[in-house]
Scaffold this active site. Sequence first.
Site, mmCIF file in Angstrom:
data_model
loop_
_atom_site.group_PDB
_atom_site.id
_atom_site.type_symbol
_atom_site.label_atom_id
_atom_site.label_comp_id
_atom_site.label_asym_id
_atom_site.label_seq_id
_atom_site.Cartn_x
_atom_site.Cartn_y
_atom_site.Cartn_z
ATOM 1 N N GLU A 100 -0.972 -4.008 -17.215
ATOM 2 C CA GLU A 100 -0.809 -2.829 -18.072
ATOM 3 C C GLU A 100 0.261 -1.855 -17.557
ATOM 4 O OE1 GLU A 100 -2.287 -1.787 -21.021
ATOM 5 O OE2 GLU A 100 -0.945 -0.084 -20.824
ATOM 6 N N LYS A 144 11.157 -3.981 -18.974
ATOM 7 C CA LYS A 144 9.992 -3.552 -19.769
ATOM 8 C C LYS A 144 10.042 -4.099 -21.197
ATOM 9 C CE LYS A 144 9.274 0.576 -16.994
ATOM 10 N NZ LYS A 144 9.710 1.957 -16.784
ATOM 11 N N PHE A 160 0.856 -1.203 0.000
ATOM 12 C CA PHE A 160 0.000 0.000 0.000
ATOM 13 C C PHE A 160 0.884 1.243 0.000
ATOM 14 C CE2 PHE A 160 -3.729 2.536 1.678
ATOM 15 C CZ PHE A 160 -4.544 2.264 0.583
HETATM 16 N N1 NAP Z 1 5.688 4.545 -8.608
HETATM 17 C C1 NAP Z 1 5.522 4.484 -9.916
HETATM 18 O O1 NAP Z 1 5.447 5.496 -10.598
HETATM 19 C C2 NAP Z 1 5.415 3.143 -10.600
HETATM 20 C C3 NAP Z 1 5.044 3.100 -11.951
HETATM 21 C C4 NAP Z 1 4.899 1.871 -12.579
HETATM 22 C C5 NAP Z 1 5.155 0.710 -11.866
HETATM 23 N N2 NAP Z 1 5.533 0.777 -10.549
HETATM 24 C C6 NAP Z 1 5.744 -0.485 -9.823
HETATM 25 O O2 NAP Z 1 4.637 -0.644 -8.928
HETATM 26 C C7 NAP Z 1 5.055 -1.292 -7.728
HETATM 27 C C8 NAP Z 1 4.701 -0.431 -6.516
HETATM 28 O O3 NAP Z 1 5.403 0.790 -6.639
HETATM 29 P P1 NAP Z 1 5.292 1.930 -5.539
HETATM 30 O O4 NAP Z 1 5.847 3.160 -6.159
HETATM 31 O O5 NAP Z 1 3.941 1.934 -4.971
HETATM 32 O O6 NAP Z 1 6.333 1.378 -4.456
HETATM 33 P P2 NAP Z 1 6.349 1.740 -2.902
HETATM 34 O O7 NAP Z 1 5.793 3.089 -2.657
HETATM 35 O O8 NAP Z 1 7.709 1.382 -2.425
HETATM 36 O O9 NAP Z 1 5.297 0.685 -2.305
HETATM 37 C C9 NAP Z 1 5.541 -0.683 -2.208
HETATM 38 C C10 NAP Z 1 4.837 -1.146 -0.963
HETATM 39 O O10 NAP Z 1 4.936 -2.563 -0.887
HETATM 40 C C11 NAP Z 1 5.116 -2.887 0.477
HETATM 41 N N3 NAP Z 1 5.671 -4.228 0.624
HETATM 42 C C12 NAP Z 1 6.953 -4.616 0.630
HETATM 43 N N4 NAP Z 1 7.028 -5.957 0.817
HETATM 44 C C13 NAP Z 1 5.755 -6.395 0.950
HETATM 45 C C14 NAP Z 1 5.170 -7.678 1.206
HETATM 46 N N5 NAP Z 1 5.916 -8.779 1.319
HETATM 47 N N6 NAP Z 1 3.821 -7.754 1.324
HETATM 48 C C15 NAP Z 1 3.051 -6.659 1.217
HETATM 49 N N7 NAP Z 1 3.553 -5.415 0.974
HETATM 50 C C16 NAP Z 1 4.887 -5.294 0.835
HETATM 51 C C17 NAP Z 1 6.038 -1.800 0.991
HETATM 52 O O11 NAP Z 1 5.899 -1.759 2.372
HETATM 53 P P3 NAP Z 1 6.858 -1.005 3.401
HETATM 54 O O12 NAP Z 1 7.108 0.343 2.879
HETATM 55 O O13 NAP Z 1 5.960 -1.017 4.588
HETATM 56 O O14 NAP Z 1 8.069 -1.846 3.481
HETATM 57 C C18 NAP Z 1 5.451 -0.566 0.327
HETATM 58 O O15 NAP Z 1 4.407 0.045 1.078
HETATM 59 C C19 NAP Z 1 6.561 -1.535 -7.865
HETATM 60 O O16 NAP Z 1 6.748 -2.855 -8.279
HETATM 61 C C20 NAP Z 1 6.974 -0.534 -8.941
HETATM 62 O O17 NAP Z 1 8.097 -0.963 -9.689
HETATM 63 C C21 NAP Z 1 5.660 1.971 -9.896
#
Ligand code: NAP
Length: 344
Positions: A151, A226, A10
């Site tokens: 996507e 990608k 989250f």
């Molecule tokens: N941000 C972007 O613009 C973007 C764009 C396209 C794709 N993505 C992809 O989308 C995904 C999420 O990105 P994000 O930016 O939201 O990353 P983020 O802000 O780092 O969020 C990831 C979350 O996953 C949690 N997490 C870690 N291990 C976990 C587990 N075992 N079970 C449940 N939750 C867990 C983390 O928790 P803690 O913080 O509590 O450790 C963190 O809250 C990534 O794979 C990223 O590559 C991101």
Amino acid sequence: MKYNLAFIGFGTVGQGLANLLWEKRGFLRERYGFEYEVVVISDPLKGSVYNPEGLDLGKLLSLVKETGKVAGYPEGKKGWDSLKSIRESNADIVIEVTYTDIQTGEPAISHIRAALKGKKHVVTTNKGPIALAYRELSELARENGVLLRFEGTVLSGTPSLNLGLEALAGAEIREVRGILNGTTNYILTEMSKGISYEAALKEAQRLGYAEAKPDADVEGWDAVAKIVILANALMGGDVKVADVERKGITGLDISDIEEAREEGKRWKLIARAWGEGDKVKAKVWPEKIGPEDFLANVGGVTNALIVDTDVLGELTMIGPGAGGREAGFALLSDILSIHRLLAG
Ligand SMILES: NC(=O)c1ccc[n+]([C@@H]2O[C@H](COP(=O)([O-])OP(=O)(O)OC[C@H]3O[C@@H](n4cnc5c(N)ncnc54)[C@H](OP(=O)(O)O)[C@@H]3O)[C@@H](O)[C@H]2O)c1
């Protein structure tokens, strides 16, 4: 039709989707007949909460904004880890939005496997599992009669994969070529204004475009993940991350950029996949390209993808390649695509 949703992770993207679901709930119901309950959120630091009847998403979003945690939510079961939340909750769609690990794909591969085996649909923006285990996971989805959508793994909220898979069904995709990493494109754009690599990277970090440890972007790994996804999902390839010829942008200095400018050209980190015989090949490499090439004019954090098809020739997608709301939108469009298929 009503769906129970599970958020696994989250962070930025998870909350981006949750905000969109909350803001658009009336519109989604009226326009698409789509209704939902968020039944579980599981995240290591923010905590976890499960209520099979549904959680109050508005209340949860306010709570996370104020405290950074969901653990303080007044009702429901607490402390369920991600696998328990996937296996034992009554969710029918699992939203996998944990961090990307391009070496192992974990913990996301295990999350997605557990969801599919439990006959739950999956939407994800996580590149790791799709780049490393697309065939296995899509086969598992088929065997269990559920859908896997991803996507947002390429170009974030800007349409790329579903456009290729759905709108271009029946056309043969001969080549895809693009700027798939916004961070490196931002750095190269800044360098073309005469700024050094180090200063451009620092600015990218200050603006939140680059991580403190920027290797995944600047060494080309993110673009590799990608292009592997595009090669395999859109072109029917069997490309592995290790097969991709890769070079990042760290070898470029200001004199290379100046030299290109004198020739009327620009350096771009280009990701490309193409058919060769019965194989699909892929490469990520910095290229010096002239203004006749559309990609030379794509600046800053913007992403772009050119898809070459046998029927229509070249089509170009251009738009934001990152951001919580943008990637959240990709998940929303995946969820609605699942809803369209199920609702008939
Ligand atoms: N941000 C972007 O613009 C973007 C764009 C396209 C794709 N993505 C992809 O989308 C995904 C999420 O990105 P994000 O930016 O939201 O990353 P983020 O802000 O780092 O969020 C990831 C979350 O996953 C949690 N997490 C870690 N291990 C976990 C587990 N075992 N079970 C449940 N939750 C867990 C983390 O928790 P803690 O913080 O509590 O450790 C963190 O809250 C990534 O794979 C990223 O590559 C991101």
